[in-house]
Design an enzyme around this catalytic site. Structure first.
Site, mmCIF file in Angstrom:
data_model
loop_
_atom_site.group_PDB
_atom_site.id
_atom_site.type_symbol
_atom_site.label_atom_id
_atom_site.label_comp_id
_atom_site.label_asym_id
_atom_site.label_seq_id
_atom_site.Cartn_x
_atom_site.Cartn_y
_atom_site.Cartn_z
ATOM 1 N N SER A 24 29.637 46.292 38.962
ATOM 2 C CA SER A 24 29.762 45.698 37.791
ATOM 3 C C SER A 24 30.564 44.849 36.513
ATOM 4 O O SER A 24 31.140 44.068 36.483
ATOM 5 C CB SER A 24 28.190 44.744 37.904
ATOM 6 O OG SER A 24 27.704 44.574 39.073
ATOM 7 N N ARG A 28 34.021 43.026 34.867
ATOM 8 C CA ARG A 28 33.725 42.151 34.088
ATOM 9 C C ARG A 28 34.835 42.979 32.671
ATOM 10 O O ARG A 28 35.445 42.164 32.541
ATOM 11 C CB ARG A 28 32.633 41.480 34.135
ATOM 12 C CG ARG A 28 31.599 41.264 34.574
ATOM 13 C CD ARG A 28 30.388 41.373 34.544
ATOM 14 N NE ARG A 28 29.546 40.514 35.192
ATOM 15 C CZ ARG A 28 28.939 40.355 36.844
ATOM 16 N NH1 ARG A 28 30.135 41.881 37.503
ATOM 17 N NH2 ARG A 28 27.844 39.461 37.327
ATOM 18 N N ARG A 123 31.323 35.173 53.757
ATOM 19 C CA ARG A 123 30.298 34.982 53.083
ATOM 20 C C ARG A 123 30.478 33.618 52.307
ATOM 21 O O ARG A 123 31.213 33.203 52.107
ATOM 22 C CB ARG A 123 30.603 36.463 52.003
ATOM 23 C CG ARG A 123 30.133 37.961 52.756
ATOM 24 C CD ARG A 123 29.701 38.715 51.274
ATOM 25 N NE ARG A 123 29.418 38.271 50.421
ATOM 26 C CZ ARG A 123 29.154 39.271 49.985
ATOM 27 N NH1 ARG A 123 30.136 40.403 49.533
ATOM 28 N NH2 ARG A 123 28.461 39.014 49.005
ATOM 29 N N ASP A 315 20.275 45.675 45.832
ATOM 30 C CA ASP A 315 20.988 46.141 46.323
ATOM 31 C C ASP A 315 20.587 47.471 46.961
ATOM 32 O O ASP A 315 21.295 48.050 47.683
ATOM 33 C CB ASP A 315 22.916 46.108 45.570
ATOM 34 C CG ASP A 315 23.285 45.436 45.261
ATOM 35 O OD1 ASP A 315 23.513 44.317 46.322
ATOM 36 O OD2 ASP A 315 24.359 44.704 44.266
ATOM 37 N N ARG A 346 21.770 42.589 55.738
ATOM 38 C CA ARG A 346 21.349 44.128 55.379
ATOM 39 C C ARG A 346 20.141 44.279 55.977
ATOM 40 O O ARG A 346 19.776 45.538 56.498
ATOM 41 C CB ARG A 346 21.599 44.076 53.782
ATOM 42 C CG ARG A 346 23.139 44.402 53.595
ATOM 43 C CD ARG A 346 22.947 45.155 51.974
ATOM 44 N NE ARG A 346 24.950 45.277 51.752
ATOM 45 C CZ ARG A 346 25.132 45.493 50.139
ATOM 46 N NH1 ARG A 346 24.299 44.959 49.085
ATOM 47 N NH2 ARG A 346 25.841 46.272 49.788
#
Length: 428
Positions: A24, A28, A123, A315, A346
């Site tokens: 993440s 960024r 998605r 996650d 998932r």
């Protein structure tokens, strides 16, 4: 067929390991470095497929990004310096890249098209596109602007006040980036806090944000200044080795420089609630917190996981499910319907594949119920092209009574290119 055979049940687990940089934060750092004025130097960048897709997209928009002595050097062009890409911006499997770019591209004065791989193209994107349209964004995509490929005609955006219907760092971050380019002050609120890497890192780049509990205000028109960014180890990657040390008899591991951002440490709280032996040995708290973790094999007990903690470990739920199969009692996971719209469903993937190995586990509408302890067997299992499902099943090979044949392990490179090499380092 692309597969790997795993038979690790006779190995001891000992040693030290540094897991790859946080995915993440790596995304960024490249994005904000590209938007900044001046140079940004990124240390411990995750060179996984997802983050490399982010680099490729910004190179296509005219940003010079190089790797020098293992560090990523970004020569920023400022918020107005990005150029219209001549080609489609391919985001691969990365939902972070696609969703944050939707927010950014909506406020830039050119036309662009985002596309992803087969998984990403299925998605949902309307959760980002719809609030951006309230700001004036012009976005078109498949299935009523809900699926990639998506086209964006950048325009002047107007600030809005928006309450997030679900806790999503990606949606929040897309709106913050759009707000950075909009006229006026944008306010984003949410009932439950989601990961806050965007807020922390933007402040490091010199952006002024007003943060009050779950409310964020950003004033449009601000500039970013290039800076040095250290990317801590990804706790989502560390989670697989945390699990390994907890469930393999006699195991003891030290994981170095793991990110300990409070919006991401739900797995540590859950492990402690299950009776797991996990200690934070050292901690650095400037900017993003990180430290060393020591984990030892433990007699674990079941727990219930729901509510506000879910965004802090969303996650990690696949590997938590494996831990739960080795815990006494019944573990219940609820309020995790977001798992259905990840790289794969998932919930269904975890339940289906762990059942193949002998786990006593069942799916619910928003989670799963796991009855422990289960003796796991060998068998042939699928990753569904999902890196976190693949790594979870690889860890299961250390406690299974027979060989596990893992289909399509290459997807693990999305977030952890050297995963199997690191497994070999600590398996003795």
């Amino acid at each position: 067929m692309n597969h790997i055979r795993l038979n690790n049940s006779n190995f001891r687990v000992k040693g030290k390991l540094s897991v790859p940089g946080d995915k993440s934060i790596s995304h960024r750092a490249v994005m904000f470095g590209s938007l900044a004025e001046g140079r940004t130097v990124i240390t411990n960048f995750l060179r996984g497929d997802d983050c490399l897709a982010t680099i490729d997209c910004f190179r296509k928009m005219g940003v010079k990004i190089e790797e020098v002595n293992g560090k990523i050097i970004v020569d920023g062009v400022g918020t107005t310096g990005l150029k219209e890409p001549e080609d489609i911006l391919y985001t691969g499997n990365s939902g972070t890249t696609a969703r944050l770019l939707l927010g950014l591209l909506s406020g830039l004065p050119f036309y662009s098209v985002l596309n992803g791989d087969e998984s990403l193209n299925n998605r949902p994107m309307s959760r980002v596109a719809d609030p951006l349209k309230l700001m004036g964004a012009k976005i078109w995509g498949r299935e009523h602007d809900n699926k990639l490929p998506m086209a964006i005609r950048g325009t002047k955006l107007s600030a809005i006040q928006y309450e997030l219907p679900v806790a999503s760092a990606q949606v929040k971050s897309a709106l913050i980036l759009a707000g950075l380019l909009a006229e006026g002050d944008t306010k984003v609120t949410g009932k439950i806090q989601s990961r806050d890497h965007t807020e922390k890192l933007l402040q490091q780049f010199g952006v002024q944000l007003q943060i009050n509990e779950n409310e964020i205000n950003i004033k449009g028109g601000q500039t970013l200044q290039g800076t040095d960014v250290f990317v801590p180890g990804d706790i989502s990657s560390a989670a697989f080795f945390i699990a390994l040390a907890l469930i393999v008899p006699g195991a003891e591991l030290v994981l170095e420089n793991v990110g300990l951002n409070e919006t991401r440490t739900g797995i540590i709280d859950v492990v402690k609630a299950m009776g797991g032996d996990i200690e934070i040995e050292t901690i650095q708290s400037e900017g993003e917190s990180y430290g060393n973790l020591r984990i030892k094999y433990s007699d674990l007990k079941a727990t219930e996981i729901s509510g506000a903690i879910i965004p802090r470990l969303i996650d990690e739920i696949p590997i938590i499910a494996l831990i739960a199969t080795q815990s006494e009692g019944t573990t219940v996971i609820q309020d995790a319907a977001e798992l259905k719209v990840k790289e794969t469903d998932r919930i269904e993937a975890v339940v289906t594949e762990l059942k193949k190995l002998g786990a006593n586990i069942e799916a619910t509408k928003d989670g799963m119920i796991i009855h422990g302890k289960s003796k796991l067997n060998g068998g042939q299992v699928k990753t569904y092209g999902d890196h976190r499902i693949g790594m979870m099943l690889a860890i299961a090979s250390f406690i299974s009574s027979g060989e596990i044949i893992l289909e399509n392990p290459d997807c693990i490179k999305i977030s952890y290119p050297n995963f199997f090499e690191d497994l070999n380092k600590i398996a003795q």
